[in-house]
Design a protein around this motif. Structure first.
Motif, PDB file in Angstrom:
ATOM      1  N   VAL A  22      42.688-147.293  -0.714  1.00 53.59           N
ATOM      2  CA  VAL A  22      43.066-147.963   0.458  1.00 53.59           C
ATOM      3  C   VAL A  22      44.454-148.958   0.147  1.00 53.59           C
ATOM      4  CG1 VAL A  22      42.487-149.607   2.227  1.00 53.59           C
ATOM      5  CG2 VAL A  22      40.928-147.644   1.791  1.00 53.59           C
ATOM      6  N   LEU A  23      44.083-149.737  -0.679  1.00 53.63           N
ATOM      7  CA  LEU A  23      45.361-150.816  -0.907  1.00 53.63           C
ATOM      8  C   LEU A  23      46.584-149.851  -1.434  1.00 53.63           C
ATOM      9  CD1 LEU A  23      46.146-153.853  -0.901  1.00 53.63           C
ATOM     10  CD2 LEU A  23      45.259-153.916  -3.480  1.00 53.63           C
ATOM     11  N   GLU A  24      46.461-149.168  -2.228  1.00 51.82           N
ATOM     12  CA  GLU A  24      47.610-148.321  -2.739  1.00 51.82           C
ATOM     13  C   GLU A  24      48.445-147.567  -1.370  1.00 51.82           C
ATOM     14  OE1 GLU A  24      46.357-145.373  -5.340  1.00 51.82           O
ATOM     15  OE2 GLU A  24      46.483-146.730  -7.225  1.00 51.82           O
ATOM     16  N   HIS A  25      47.644-147.406  -0.531  1.00 54.23           N
ATOM     17  CA  HIS A  25      48.460-146.467   0.652  1.00 54.23           C
ATOM     18  C   HIS A  25      48.853-147.825   1.644  1.00 54.23           C
ATOM     19  CE1 HIS A  25      46.335-142.869  -0.695  1.00 54.23           C
ATOM     20  NE2 HIS A  25      47.151-142.338   0.068  1.00 54.23           N
ATOM     21  N   VAL A  26      48.158-148.779   1.923  1.00 48.24           N
ATOM     22  CA  VAL A  26      48.443-150.148   2.466  1.00 48.24           C
ATOM     23  C   VAL A  26      49.807-150.530   2.066  1.00 48.24           C
ATOM     24  CG1 VAL A  26      48.150-152.377   3.195  1.00 48.24           C
ATOM     25  CG2 VAL A  26      46.177-150.569   3.520  1.00 48.24           C
ATOM     26  N   ILE A  35      44.529-148.089  10.454  1.00 43.28           N
ATOM     27  CA  ILE A  35      43.524-147.369   9.557  1.00 43.28           C
ATOM     28  C   ILE A  35      42.259-147.210  10.573  1.00 43.28           C
ATOM     29  CG2 ILE A  35      41.741-148.038   7.781  1.00 43.28           C
ATOM     30  CD1 ILE A  35      43.676-150.018   6.618  1.00 43.28           C
ATOM     31  N   GLY A  36      41.754-145.712  10.469  1.00 36.57           N
ATOM     32  CA  GLY A  36      40.713-145.400  11.044  1.00 36.57           C
ATOM     33  C   GLY A  36      39.241-145.610  10.390  1.00 36.57           C
ATOM     34  N   LEU A  37      38.495-146.467  10.606  1.00 41.14           N
ATOM     35  CA  LEU A  37      37.186-146.668   9.982  1.00 41.14           C
ATOM     36  C   LEU A  37      36.129-145.681  10.116  1.00 41.14           C
ATOM     37  CD1 LEU A  37      37.024-150.530  10.542  1.00 41.14           C
ATOM     38  CD2 LEU A  37      38.358-149.305   8.830  1.00 41.14           C
ATOM     39  N   SER A  38      35.393-145.478   9.141  1.00 43.46           N
ATOM     40  CA  SER A  38      34.105-144.800   9.392  1.00 43.46           C
ATOM     41  C   SER A  38      32.816-145.488   9.232  1.00 43.46           C
ATOM     42  CB  SER A  38      33.908-143.590   8.139  1.00 43.46           C
ATOM     43  OG  SER A  38      32.697-142.790   8.234  1.00 43.46           O
ATOM     44  N   LEU A  66      42.807-151.897  12.940  1.00 46.98           N
ATOM     45  CA  LEU A  66      41.670-151.083  12.401  1.00 46.98           C
ATOM     46  C   LEU A  66      41.243-150.537  13.720  1.00 46.98           C
ATOM     47  CD1 LEU A  66      39.866-153.801  10.301  1.00 46.98           C
ATOM     48  CD2 LEU A  66      41.258-152.042   9.817  1.00 46.98           C
ATOM     49  N   PHE A  67      41.038-149.355  13.494  1.00 44.15           N
ATOM     50  CA  PHE A  67      40.428-148.307  14.801  1.00 44.15           C
ATOM     51  C   PHE A  67      39.169-147.545  14.226  1.00 44.15           C
ATOM     52  CE2 PHE A  67      44.964-148.867  15.256  1.00 44.15           C
ATOM     53  CZ  PHE A  67      44.968-148.999  16.416  1.00 44.15           C
ATOM     54  N   TRP A  68      38.229-147.145  15.010  1.00 40.97           N
ATOM     55  CA  TRP A  68      36.900-146.753  14.455  1.00 40.97           C
ATOM     56  C   TRP A  68      37.123-145.047  15.013  1.00 40.97           C
ATOM     57  CZ3 TRP A  68      37.352-151.700  14.979  1.00 40.97           C
ATOM     58  CH2 TRP A  68      36.356-152.355  14.222  1.00 40.97           C
ATOM     59  N   GLY A  69      36.618-144.214  14.188  1.00 41.46           N
ATOM     60  CA  GLY A  69      36.682-142.667  14.255  1.00 41.46           C
ATOM     61  C   GLY A  69      35.407-142.164  15.345  1.00 41.46           C
ATOM     62  N   ASP A  70      34.386-143.079  15.258  1.00 40.35           N
ATOM     63  CA  ASP A  70      33.332-142.951  16.302  1.00 40.35           C
ATOM     64  C   ASP A  70      32.420-144.128  16.475  1.00 40.35           C
ATOM     65  OD1 ASP A  70      32.096-142.739  13.746  1.00 40.35           O
ATOM     66  OD2 ASP A  70      30.428-141.340  14.454  1.00 40.35           O
ATOM     67  N   ASP A 135      47.655-144.238   9.499  1.00 37.20           N
ATOM     68  CA  ASP A 135      48.254-144.070   8.161  1.00 37.20           C
ATOM     69  C   ASP A 135      47.268-144.047   7.188  1.00 37.20           C
ATOM     70  OD1 ASP A 135      51.113-145.011   8.711  1.00 37.20           O
ATOM     71  OD2 ASP A 135      50.159-147.006   9.302  1.00 37.20           O
ATOM     72  N   ILE A 136      45.881-144.584   7.348  1.00 35.86           N
ATOM     73  CA  ILE A 136      44.893-144.184   6.475  1.00 35.86           C
ATOM     74  C   ILE A 136      43.615-143.848   7.406  1.00 35.86           C
ATOM     75  CG2 ILE A 136      43.055-145.144   5.048  1.00 35.86           C
ATOM     76  CD1 ILE A 136      45.513-147.132   4.283  1.00 35.86           C
ATOM     77  N   GLN A 137      42.783-142.672   7.142  1.00 32.44           N
ATOM     78  CA  GLN A 137      41.757-142.355   7.897  1.00 32.44           C
ATOM     79  C   GLN A 137      40.743-142.042   6.755  1.00 32.44           C
ATOM     80  OE1 GLN A 137      41.240-141.237  11.615  1.00 32.44           O
ATOM     81  NE2 GLN A 137      39.414-141.826  10.731  1.00 32.44           N
TER      82      GLN A 137
END
Length: 234
Positions: A22-26, A35-38, A66-70, A135-137
């Motif tokens: 995660v940090l590398e992509h951020v 970022i989409g969270l699970s 931050l967002f949520w996938g579900d 950017d990150i899922q």
């Protein structure tokens, strides 16, 4: 869809590996990072790691959205709430601006909540024209092959226009889920998979078994599987 897989020794090593990913992509991005969270126990370890003293100050929280996938259609303080889990595991301990946290609403009706979240996502997408929504899922993998709340045989699997749907009847409680069009709008995606009970379904996913909802994803960017040895069979 081809997957690159990285295998960690155990669930705790997996959390460390995922935090590094995660940090590398951020840090590869300038400006806002979405970022989409699970939900689930495996991502929870990641969130706890990111909030730990070793990691917290390395993350540019002010740039992260931050967002949520579900989400389960329960109040945020309910034990089954994905939002509640993330708040307890991470958000209560890191300096992220409250306005950068975009949880799924769980009041009114599930259908109205889904429409509200979709409208919010589309407004956010307008602020980054030409860019993927995320950017990150971060993705989970259920024993039945579901990811987010896209379950085998559910009509939500066929949706190609709406970004968010209410899922009624697949589980005891209603769910709100992102659909393939939203989940696929990702610069980089990672499945977090831990435990021997996930070994069979992970093997099926890697083999491209289209009966699995998780195998139906086709993200814009690369997909990495971050798994522990128990799940990978290594």
């Amino acid at each position: 869809m081809m997957h690159r897989m990285e295998v960690a020794a155990d669930a705790e090593a997996l959390a460390e590996q995922a935090a590094t990913w995660v940090l590398e992509h951020v840090m590869a991005r300038k400006g806002a990072v979405s970022i989409g969270l699970s939900g689930g126990s495996t991502p929870k370890r990641l969130y706890e790691r990111l909030a730990s003293p070793e990691w917290r100050d390395r993350v540019p929280w002010a740039r992260i959205h931050l967002f949520w996938g579900d989400e389960r259609f329960v109040p945020p303080d309910h034990p089954d709430s994905n939002q509640g889990m993330v708040r307890q595991a991470m958000l209560s301990q890191v300096p992220i601006p409250p306005g950068n946290i975009h949880p799924v609403p769980t009041d009114g009706t599930p259908e109205a909540a889904a429409a509200h979240y979709e409208a919010m996502l589309r407004r956010f997408a307008e602020t980054r024209p030409g860019e993927p929504l995320f950017d990150i899922q971060l993705l989970g993998l259920g024993p039945d092959g579901h990811t987010a709340s896209l379950f085998p045989g559910n009509p939500a699997l066929l949706e190609r226009q709406a970004w968010v749907l209410a899922v009624i009847g697949a589980k005891p409680e209603a769910r709100i889920t992102l659909t393939y069009p939203a989940l696929n709008s990702s610069r980089a995606s990672a499945f977090l998979v831990a435990g021997a009970e996930k070994r069979e379904v992970l093997a099926r996913l890697r083999a491209g078994d289209r009966a699995l909802p998780a195998a139906g994803l086709g993200p814009a960017g690369p997909v990495t599987i971050l798994a522990d040895r128990a799940a990978a069979g290594a």
